[in-house]
Scaffold this active site. Structure first.
Site, PDB file in Angstrom:
ATOM      1  N   HIS A  85       0.805  -1.232   0.000  1.00 30.13           N
ATOM      2  CA  HIS A  85       0.000   0.000   0.000  1.00 30.13           C
ATOM      3  C   HIS A  85       0.826   1.265   0.000  1.00 30.13           C
ATOM      4  CE1 HIS A  85      -3.887  -1.978   0.960  1.00 30.13           C
ATOM      5  NE2 HIS A  85      -3.095  -2.868   1.529  1.00 30.13           N
ATOM      6  N   LYS A 103      -8.578  13.594   4.999  1.00 31.21           N
ATOM      7  CA  LYS A 103      -7.659  12.453   4.939  1.00 31.21           C
ATOM      8  C   LYS A 103      -6.639  12.642   6.052  1.00 31.21           C
ATOM      9  CE  LYS A 103      -6.765  13.767   0.626  1.00 31.21           C
ATOM     10  NZ  LYS A 103      -6.864  12.587  -0.210  1.00 31.21           N
ATOM     11  N   ARG A 104      -5.796  11.629   6.293  1.00 34.03           N
ATOM     12  CA  ARG A 104      -4.733  11.821   7.271  1.00 34.03           C
ATOM     13  C   ARG A 104      -3.855  12.994   6.873  1.00 34.03           C
ATOM     14  NH1 ARG A 104      -3.934   7.889  11.490  1.00 34.03           N
ATOM     15  NH2 ARG A 104      -2.035   9.059  11.924  1.00 34.03           N
ATOM     16  N   LYS A 152       0.512  14.600   1.143  1.00 34.46           N
ATOM     17  CA  LYS A 152      -0.877  14.864   0.729  1.00 34.46           C
ATOM     18  C   LYS A 152      -1.116  16.360   0.502  1.00 34.46           C
ATOM     19  CE  LYS A 152      -2.683  10.810   3.238  1.00 34.46           C
ATOM     20  NZ  LYS A 152      -3.296   9.929   2.246  1.00 34.46           N
ATOM     21  N   THR A 167      -8.733   6.551  -1.621  1.00 36.66           N
ATOM     22  CA  THR A 167     -10.083   5.988  -1.727  1.00 36.66           C
ATOM     23  C   THR A 167     -11.129   7.064  -1.445  1.00 36.66           C
ATOM     24  OG1 THR A 167      -9.677   5.158   0.499  1.00 36.66           O
ATOM     25  CG2 THR A 167      -9.600   3.548  -1.276  1.00 36.66           C
ATOM     26  N   LYS A 217     -14.923   7.996  -3.067  1.00 38.82           N
ATOM     27  CA  LYS A 217     -16.148   8.238  -2.288  1.00 38.82           C
ATOM     28  C   LYS A 217     -16.781   9.555  -2.696  1.00 38.82           C
ATOM     29  CE  LYS A 217     -14.094   5.635   1.427  1.00 38.82           C
ATOM     30  NZ  LYS A 217     -13.129   5.721   2.519  1.00 38.82           N
TER      31      LYS A 217
END
Ligand code: 26Y
Length: 806
Positions: free
Chosen positions: A358, A546-547, A552, A654, A658
């Site tokens: 991952h 998100k985290r 990110k 992911t 969504k």
């Protein structure tokens, strides 16, 4: 699954209330109702649960075990009611009794047994496996404390323990008679038998009892109920009986109990940097050893076949390297307990284990110090050592072309055990989680392994369960979709593609718009109730949830907000569609820079949200304690989905799927599954910007990027960075020097400045596009239409046919 009328259901509730809570209807609270309804579902599920397991045994189905240190399942009450076909009757009954169903369901504490994407993926997979009727189960740890609860105090993240079990958890069943023993430490004694074979004995080990707690995994209206088995660490019955002594001995005993219970004490809250903690290693071995023992016991009972046949009936899918000790553990059991010679044991193991990767972030790749494994798991160490020896010797003699790389490919090197190498060597399948990610594994990170075992490598692009992430969280939109194209999409989500026929259908687009507006209002209400902040529901809801990680790039998002603020200050009458920027994110407790970003977001919010010059055109909202339940509130309301990682860093993502499924338009880089989203919806229905993965790799390899240069040449960027450095907006007491220096002295490792201008230009385009509401709605409908391909049902079918051969 039995169905009920409203009157019958209310009657059931009434009976249960009396028997389980000794209360009448009049006395019942929301919490009572929650427990009673959960217990009704649980009763209903039991016969199907037993029946499903019996069927699997009878039919000798091949079974898959999804082995994972994390299952981020969130709440089960609504999804279980939905999957049992009881959601509507439950909603109506609750209302009839004068309660609000949401408030009743909110009584369930999220099961946060995971950090983020990897754990939530495991939960979506279980839902799809059961809904498709596959024989597959989850195996994990029943942590007494889940992922920490986040509080924000003066803009700073503070972590509180998440004691999710403080009330009874109605979905679990303790199965003490299926407990197994796990051994740590001690010494290994080798005896040579008369026939020359080796007998292995363990002495002076610490014994821990693994007690299973089973949670039903209910398929969508198909009477299939699989199992998520969560293991709890307890003191072994033998040790329990020797605590009779008093005084020092008694306290010694208490300490011993405590150290054992610690094994399933808490989830490690870190998914960013790898920290080699002995306790985490214990947790991993505990999960793996208990699960393998359990699988083998059951295999024997079910089939009565020799274990050499194990691979015909069982696949163990390991969720990242965290359970990769499964490889040596299965070897250990086959050899030491079952008497198989090495080659036979290896043959079985290599055909049972399959590994999913991952992440390619080097700081998240697990390596354990050799000494730690040697001390904690002496026999496992010997086996890993032997696997490594044989592997390296094989490379040397049989693969001359790889000789120069042996040192990089070895499982043990420089005093460390490389878990990814162990997982690759010991599995028959290695998969990445999106096309680009798998290509990066094959061509870069695991290049040598790919040339050695090309047949093992494969891609399985991630997915999400459309049952939870559309049907359950967005009933308004789900109904409108069903009105338009019929209900088949619920069983076959790829049929959402029929919505393409409605992208010019005014009534459908109006309905869709109305649902979005409704969701935005619900979220605005939540924001007002939790923070006292009013947001404009006519503004664009721009969401990044998100985290918190540097890669990110929440930082780039907040830079853009500062940029807009500066523009508006310079030109208060600027014509701009109002924007609401919504964040939610947890930072790992020890991740300083991530915490600084949270602080910065709060500081910017505190300035921007209350500046009258802005005339309400900008709002910044940070929602505390991001978890599955909060995501369920935010996602239906999202209009712009921020997926802005540095290209090559986000394996898949992911949340992107969504939000797309709920009609948001992605603003993203060419990273992870964004690429596949773009391939489906086409360039006109997504906003793509920024460096490509190849460009990023090229800069890393050959240099040529200079953040300082950008800082000096672009006054907009310089202004933002100076505002960080010298105290933002004139408030000298608050500074973000660490963020500033990370960019300036470390040459902006995630290319925030490099991608910044393309990012803000893309946002200008987004703002202009939003003005044309019809076109926007068309884009939105197109995204929903293509989102069926990102249902985890598709992903699970691919695993089932491509890897598991179910
Ligand atoms: C070893 C330890 C530090 C560790 C713990 C958790 C390392 C990594 C993790 C979690 C990783 C994770 O959540 N990865 C995410 O997996 C998702 C599902 O495949 C992907 O969509 C997402 O891009 C990836 O970051």
């Amino acid at each position: 699954m039995q169905q009920y009328t409203k009157a019958e259901f209310i009657k059931l509730i009434e009976d249960k209330l009396r028997r389980k809570r000794s209360k009448t209807m009049e006395e019942a609270t929301e919490n009572d109702l929650y427990f009673v309804i959960a217990s009704i579902v649980q009763d209903n599920v039991m016969p199907d649960w037993l029946e499903t397991q019996k069927e699997y045994t009878k039919n000798r189905n091949k079974q898959v075990y999804y082995l994972s240190m994390e299952f981020l399942i969130g709440r089960l009450i609504e999804s279980n009611l939905l999957n049992c076909g009881l959601l509507d009757v439950a909603n109506e009954s609750i209302q009839e009794m004068g309660f609000n169903p949401d408030k009743v369901y909110n009584q369930e504490h999220d099961a946060a047994l995971g950090n983020g994407g990897l754990g939530r993926l495991a939960a979506c997979f279980l839902d799809s496996i059961a809904s498709l009727g596959y024989a597959g189960h989850g195996a994990g740890i029943r942590y007494r404390y889940g992922l920490f609860e986040q509080r924000i105090i003066h803009g700073n993240q503070v972590e509180l323990p998440d004691y999710w079990l403080k009330n009874e958890y109605p979905w679990e069943t303790r199965k003490p008679d299926e407990s197994v023993e796990v051994q740590f430490g001690g010494r290994v004694i080798e005896h040579t038998r008369r026939d020359g074979s080796l007998e292995i004995q363990y002495v002076d080990t610490d014994k821990v009892t693994a007690v299973p707690y089973d949670v039903p995994v209910i398929g969508y209206q198909n009477e299939v109920v699989n199992t998520l088995r969560l293991w709890s660490a307890e003191i072994s019955p033998y040790d329990r009986s020797i605590h009779a002594g008093a005084g020092a001995q008694y306290y010694h005993h208490l300490e011993h109990v405590h150290s054992i219970e610690q094994i399933s004490g808490f989830l490690y809250p870190d998914d960013s940097t790898y920290e080699g903690k002995e306790l985490r290693l214990k947790q991993q071995y505990f999960l793996v050893s208990a699960t393998i023992k359990n699988i083998i016991n059951k295999f024997r009972d079910d089939h009565g076949l020799p274990l050499s046949k194990l691979a015909d009936y069982i696949t163990i899918q390991i969720n990242d390297t965290h359970p990769s000790l499964g490889v040596p553990e299965l070897m250990r059991v086959l050899m030491d307990e079952e008497g198989y010679p090495w080659d036979d044991a290896w043959d079985v193991t290599r055909h049972v284990m399959a590994y999913t990767n991952h992440t390619t972030l080097s700081e998240a790749l697990e390596k354990w110090p050799e000494d730690m494994i040697r001390n904690l798991l002496p026999r496992i160490y010997m086996i890993i050592h032997e696997i490594n020896e044989r592997f390296c010797i094989g490379l040397y003699y049989d693969h001359e072309e790889l000789r120069p790389h042996i040192k990089d490919m070895a499982i043990i090197s420089n005093g460390q055990i490389h878990m990814a190498h162990l997982a690759i060597v010991g599995s028959f399948s290695v998969n990445g989680v999106a096309k680009l990610h798998t290509e990066i594994l094959k061509q870069k990170e695991m290049k040598n392994f790919y040339s050695l075992y090309p047949e093992k490598f494969n891609n399985k692009t991630n997915g999400i369960t459309h049952r939870r992430w559309l049907l359950q969280v967005n009933p308004c939109l789900s109904d409108k979709i069903t009105d338009a194209i019929g209900p088949q999409w619920i069983h076959e989500p790829h049929k959402l593609i029929s919505l393409l026929r409605y992208t010019n259908d005014k009534p459908f687009l109006d309905d869709m718009r109305q649902c979005k507006q409704h969701s935005k209002e619900l979220l605005a209400k939540y924001i007002y109730e939790t923070q006292g902040l009013k947001v404009d529901t006519g503004s664009i809801f721009d969401v990044q949830i998100k985290r918190l990680h540097e890669y990110k790039r929440q930082l780039m998002n907040i830079f853009h907000i500062i940029y807009l603020y500066n523009e508006l200050k310079d030109n208060p009458n600027m014509d701009m569609t109002p924007r609401t920027f919504i964040f939610a994110a947890k930072a790992a407790p020890s991740y300083h820079l991530a915490k600084e970003v949270i602080k910065l977001i709060h500081h910017v919010a505190s300035v921007v949200n209350f500046d009258p010059d802005i005339k309400g055109k900008l709002k910044v909202v940070f929602l505390e304690n991001y978890n599955v339940s909060l995501a369920e509130k935010i996602i239906p309301a999202a209009e712009v989905s921020e997926q802005i990682s540095t290209a090559s860093k986000e394996a898949s993502g992911t949340g992107n799927m969504k939000m797309m499924m709920n009609g948001a338009i992605t603003c993203g880089t060419l990273d992870g599954a964004n690429i596949e989203i773009r391939d489906f919806v086409g360039d006109d229905n997504i906003f793509i910007f920024g460096l490509t993965s190849d460009e990023v790799h090229d800069y890393y390899a050959n240099g040529g990027y200079n953040a300082q240069e950008i800082y000096h040449s672009d006054p907009r960027i310089k202004r933002i960075l100076d505002q960080l450095n010298g105290g933002i907006f004139g408030k000298e007491e608050i500074e973000f020097k660490d963020l500033f220096y990370n960019i300036m002295s470390h040459n902006d490792p995630y290319f925030v400045l490099k991608d910044f201008v393309p990012y803000l230009e893309t946002h200008e385009l987004i703002e202009r596009s939003y003005r044309h509401q019809r076109d926007w709605q068309r884009m939105s409908a197109t995204n929903i239409a293509h989102s069926g391909k990102f249902s985890s049902d598709r992903t699970i079918r691919e695993y089932a046919t491509g890897i598991w051969k179910l």
